[in-house]
Enzyme design. Structure first.
Site, PDB file in Angstrom:
ATOM      1  N   ARG A 150     -58.262 -34.137  -8.570  1.00  0.00           N
ATOM      2  CA  ARG A 150     -58.249 -35.109  -7.475  1.00  0.00           C
ATOM      3  C   ARG A 150     -59.616 -35.321  -6.824  1.00  0.00           C
ATOM      4  NH1 ARG A 150     -53.386 -37.185  -6.446  1.00  0.00           N
ATOM      5  NH2 ARG A 150     -51.490 -35.969  -6.822  1.00  0.00           N
TER       6      ARG A 150
ATOM      7  N   LYS B 197     -51.914 -45.872 -13.533  1.00  0.00           N
ATOM      8  CA  LYS B 197     -51.047 -44.694 -13.660  1.00  0.00           C
ATOM      9  C   LYS B 197     -50.467 -44.293 -12.314  1.00  0.00           C
ATOM     10  CE  LYS B 197     -52.104 -41.322 -11.936  1.00  0.00           C
ATOM     11  NZ  LYS B 197     -52.575 -40.150 -11.185  1.00  0.00           N
ATOM     12  N   THR B 198     -49.273 -43.888 -12.215  1.00  0.00           N
ATOM     13  CA  THR B 198     -48.678 -43.084 -11.155  1.00  0.00           C
ATOM     14  C   THR B 198     -47.157 -43.199 -11.207  1.00  0.00           C
ATOM     15  OG1 THR B 198     -48.411 -42.625  -8.797  1.00  0.00           O
ATOM     16  CG2 THR B 198     -48.962 -44.875  -9.299  1.00  0.00           C
TER      17      THR B 198
ATOM     18  N   GLY C 190     -52.402 -37.204  -9.895  1.00  0.00           N
ATOM     19  CA  GLY C 190     -51.163 -36.545 -10.315  1.00  0.00           C
ATOM     20  C   GLY C 190     -50.767 -36.912 -11.735  1.00  0.00           C
TER      21      GLY C 190
ATOM     22  N   ASP D   7     -56.208 -45.513  -5.685  1.00  0.00           N
ATOM     23  CA  ASP D   7     -57.500 -45.004  -5.201  1.00  0.00           C
ATOM     24  C   ASP D   7     -58.488 -44.805  -6.348  1.00  0.00           C
ATOM     25  OD1 ASP D   7     -56.937 -44.991  -2.585  1.00  0.00           O
ATOM     26  OD2 ASP D   7     -56.470 -42.851  -2.430  1.00  0.00           O
TER      27      ASP D   7
ATOM     28  N   ASP E 182     -45.375 -42.830  -8.797  1.00  0.00           N
ATOM     29  CA  ASP E 182     -44.927 -43.411  -7.525  1.00  0.00           C
ATOM     30  C   ASP E 182     -44.599 -44.896  -7.643  1.00  0.00           C
ATOM     31  OD1 ASP E 182     -45.517 -40.906  -6.671  1.00  0.00           O
ATOM     32  OD2 ASP E 182     -46.979 -41.494  -5.149  1.00  0.00           O
TER      33      ASP E 182
HETATM   34  P1  FBP Z   1     -50.785 -39.875  -7.983  1.00  0.00           P
HETATM   35  O1  FBP Z   1     -50.673 -40.950  -6.932  1.00  0.00           O
HETATM   36  O2  FBP Z   1     -52.139 -39.290  -8.078  1.00  0.00           O
HETATM   37  O3  FBP Z   1     -50.258 -40.351  -9.303  1.00  0.00           O
HETATM   38  O4  FBP Z   1     -49.837 -38.665  -7.565  1.00  0.00           O
HETATM   39  C1  FBP Z   1     -48.547 -38.881  -7.170  1.00  0.00           C
HETATM   40  C2  FBP Z   1     -47.824 -37.641  -6.732  1.00  0.00           C
HETATM   41  O5  FBP Z   1     -46.996 -37.153  -7.766  1.00  0.00           O
HETATM   42  C3  FBP Z   1     -47.013 -37.924  -5.474  1.00  0.00           C
HETATM   43  O6  FBP Z   1     -45.755 -38.461  -5.789  1.00  0.00           O
HETATM   44  C4  FBP Z   1     -46.964 -36.601  -4.773  1.00  0.00           C
HETATM   45  O7  FBP Z   1     -46.855 -36.747  -3.390  1.00  0.00           O
HETATM   46  C5  FBP Z   1     -48.296 -36.004  -5.115  1.00  0.00           C
HETATM   47  O8  FBP Z   1     -48.699 -36.576  -6.349  1.00  0.00           O
HETATM   48  C6  FBP Z   1     -48.270 -34.514  -5.242  1.00  0.00           C
HETATM   49  O9  FBP Z   1     -49.552 -34.067  -5.450  1.00  0.00           O
HETATM   50  P2  FBP Z   1     -49.965 -32.647  -6.039  1.00  0.00           P
HETATM   51  O10 FBP Z   1     -49.802 -32.719  -7.512  1.00  0.00           O
HETATM   52  O11 FBP Z   1     -51.395 -32.522  -5.655  1.00  0.00           O
HETATM   53  O12 FBP Z   1     -49.053 -31.634  -5.441  1.00  0.00           O
END
Ligand code: FBP
Length: 551
Positions: A142, A199-200, A78, A173, A202
């Site tokens: 992803r 990165k994230t 993400g 991951d 979250d």
């Molecule tokens: P990452 O862990 O890859 O940084 O992604 C986090 C996130 O933004 C989450 O908060 C959310 O649940 C998810 O990605 C949404 O994923 P997508 O962009 O595939 O809709």
């Protein structure tokens, strides 16, 4: 390309670096490391990259003369504000090592490495992306880099481009996979180093050496601005309860930080729900109590924050989701029958296939939510929890509860709702000064690790509540963050995910204040991210970091 006035002015921002990265860098080896748990297993799986020392950078006397190096970079998962600055930091760092060094970006995430899709990142091309949000410079994806066949395919293009080091910018991951890749290339003596960057949005990739993942700061500031605006609206009109779901797949760091920045009336923390084994009804009852108390004071309005991952932390919902995942697994007899059935009969029939406890929970859900649990599935056949409208589920259940309370005379107010989901609007915001500086420093750190020939390390920048020039840059072996966990039925080495700690300072501060925030209207209005102005406004970090580091 036409750009906005802000983009234009922001392009000139020179991100701040720690003192140690400004001139020549001396690398100091610390003690040998071991993994956070399951040491024997992890050591066996990572014989070439286990036990390496922690590295700290200090100001050096003279720069090493390093031959030009070609480096590849991947953005994984993400989006998170600041990714472009990590790339700028790597670029400037490897050019400082040797001006003939080159940077290649693999397109569309890890899949770009496997499919040999890449682009050279030149100074001119990079210019337009400095200090901007988004991952659009090379795109993200992803695809998981897990199979040896993918590693070998990747090696072909790395050899072709004479790339000696690969930087993987990703979450827990992706960095786990970066570590597996580092080990694989080291064992093969492939001559390719692999370095990770945390990165994230979250905020769940953090530990003693990684104080925060990049993007968290900016994303939560965006959500907090919006929550503050909604709180002011609620307090002006005094007629709505706003139920706001906040992104964050699993951990509730975003919800907790947003609560600390805005002081809303209700904030649910998934980790606490799991710890107390709260049922959905108990959560709803406690929300209804707050609403009724406020109503008794004449306040028929409020704001409730709900973490995206909540339903998976509610024990009975977790059980229900697991049963549905098994029953509706792709190609199963039940799935076939379910698909063939008339839509109007599906939910009733599916309830008969569940255990009695899960059937009761399933039948108590509003139809729309029950449908979401059966229809929206990811490529592995699992429920896409992020698509479940938890805010509406809770809103509807609270409405029912309040209607009962009205009959018994326990609720005398009005309950009007508005629903929101804040997620994507924060992931690509122009990085705050903190993220712009932190990301640039992480990228620069990666280039120093590359120059020193290190592999299996993650860029680490610490002491982040101090001014940037006092930040401590270095490298942490990724194996140090690992433990063994069950994934898809098998024990696997993975980086431990950091959930909200209920005995940590941020949660404790929240817990001490929430009863007051619930009843009083103590809203804080953080306003939009400021890029220019007083330091205490522009360079402030998250409250989470401030509380964690105020030891
Ligand atoms: P990452 O862990 O890859 O940084 O992604 C986090 C996130 O933004 C989450 O908060 C959310 O649940 C998810 O990605 C949404 O994923 P997508 O962009 O595939 O809709």
């Amino acid at each position: 390309m036409t750009i906005s006035a802000l983009q234009k002015a922001r392009a000139d921002y020179q991100p701040k670096l720690p003192k140690s990265l400004k001139g020549a860098v001396k690398i100091v080896d610390g003690a040998a490391t071991e993994s956070v748990a399951d040491q024997e297993d992890i050591q066996k799986l990572f014989p070439n990259t286990y036990g390496m020392p922690l590295l700290t950078f200090e100001e050096g006397a003279e720069s090493a003369n390093i031959p030009a190096v070609n480096v590849g970079v991947i953005l994984s998962g993400g989006q998170a504000p600041g990714g472009h600055n990590v790339i700028s930091g790597i670029f400037d760092g490897i050019k400082k090592l040797n001006p003939d060094s080159k940077l290649y970006g693999f397109l569309g995430g890890p899949g770009g490495l496997v499919d040999h899709e890449y682009k050279e990142i030149t100074a001119d091309f990079l210019e337009a992306y400095r200090n901007t949000g988004g991952f659009d410079i090379i795109g993200s994806g992803r695809t998981k880099l897990e199979e040896e066949a993918q590693f070998d395919k990747g090696l072909e293009v790395l050899k072709k481009l004479d790339i000696k080091a690969l930087v993987i910018i990703g979450g827990d991951d992706s960095n786990t996979n970066a570590c597996v890749l580092a080990e694989y290339y080291a064992a093969k003596k492939a001559g390719v180093q692999v370095v990770g960057c945390p990165k994230t949005i979250d905020g769940d990739l953090k530990n003693e050496m990684i104080e925060t993942s990049f993007g968290f700061d900016t994303a939560v500031k965006v959500y907090s601005e919006l929550i503050g605006n909604i709180q002011r609206d609620a307090n002006s009109a005094k007629k709505y309860w706003h139920f706001i779901k906040l992104m964050g797949r699993s951990a509730s760091h975003i919800g907790l930080e947003a609560a600390l920045q805005t002081q809303p009336n209700i904030t649910l923390i998934s980790e606490e729900v799991a710890e107390k084994k709260q049922t959905l009804q108990e959560i709803v009852d406690s929300m209804a109590q707050v609403i009724a108390k406020r109503a008794a004071n004449g306040n028929n309005f409020g704001v409730a924050l709900i973490p995206e991952g909540l339903v998976e932390f509610v024990p009975e919902m977790k059980k229900l989701i697991a049963e549905l995942n098994d029953l509706l697994a792709e190609g199963s007899a039940i799935e076939q029958e379910f698909k063939m059935m008339k839509k109007s009969h599906r939910l009733e029939w599916l309830a008969t296939q569940l255990s009695p406890e899960s059937a009761a929970v399933f039948q108590s859900l509003p139809t729309g939510i029950a449908n979401q649990l059966t229809l929206d599935r990811d490529p592995h056949g699992n429920v896409q929890v992020s698509l479940i409208e938890t805010e509406k589920l809770l809103g509807e259940m609270v409405k029912t509860k309040l209607a009962d309370m009205k009959e018994s005379g326990d609720f005398k107010g009005k309950f009007g709702t508005q629903y929101h989901f804040f997620g994507y609007e924060g992931r690509c915001a122009a990085p705050s000064n903190f993220d712009a500086d932190y990301c640039y420093s992480l990228g620069f750190t990666a280039s120093v690790l590359i120059g020193a020939g290190k592999t299996g390390y993650m860029s680490s920048v610490r002491n982040t509540t101090a001014p940037a020039d006092q930040w401590i840059a270095g490298g942490v072996p990724i194996t140090q963050m690992m433990n063994m966990e069950k994934r898809h039925g098998h024990m696997k080495p993975v980086i431990q995910k950091a959930l909200v700690e209920l005995d940590g300072a941020p949660f404790k501060y929240f817990a001490e204040n929430r009863d007051k925030w619930a009843i009083e209207t103590s809203y804080l209005y953080p306003g939009p991210i400021q890029y220019w102005g007083p330091t205490e406004v522009c360079d402030r970090t998250t409250v989470t970091l401030q509380l964690e580091q105020a030891k």
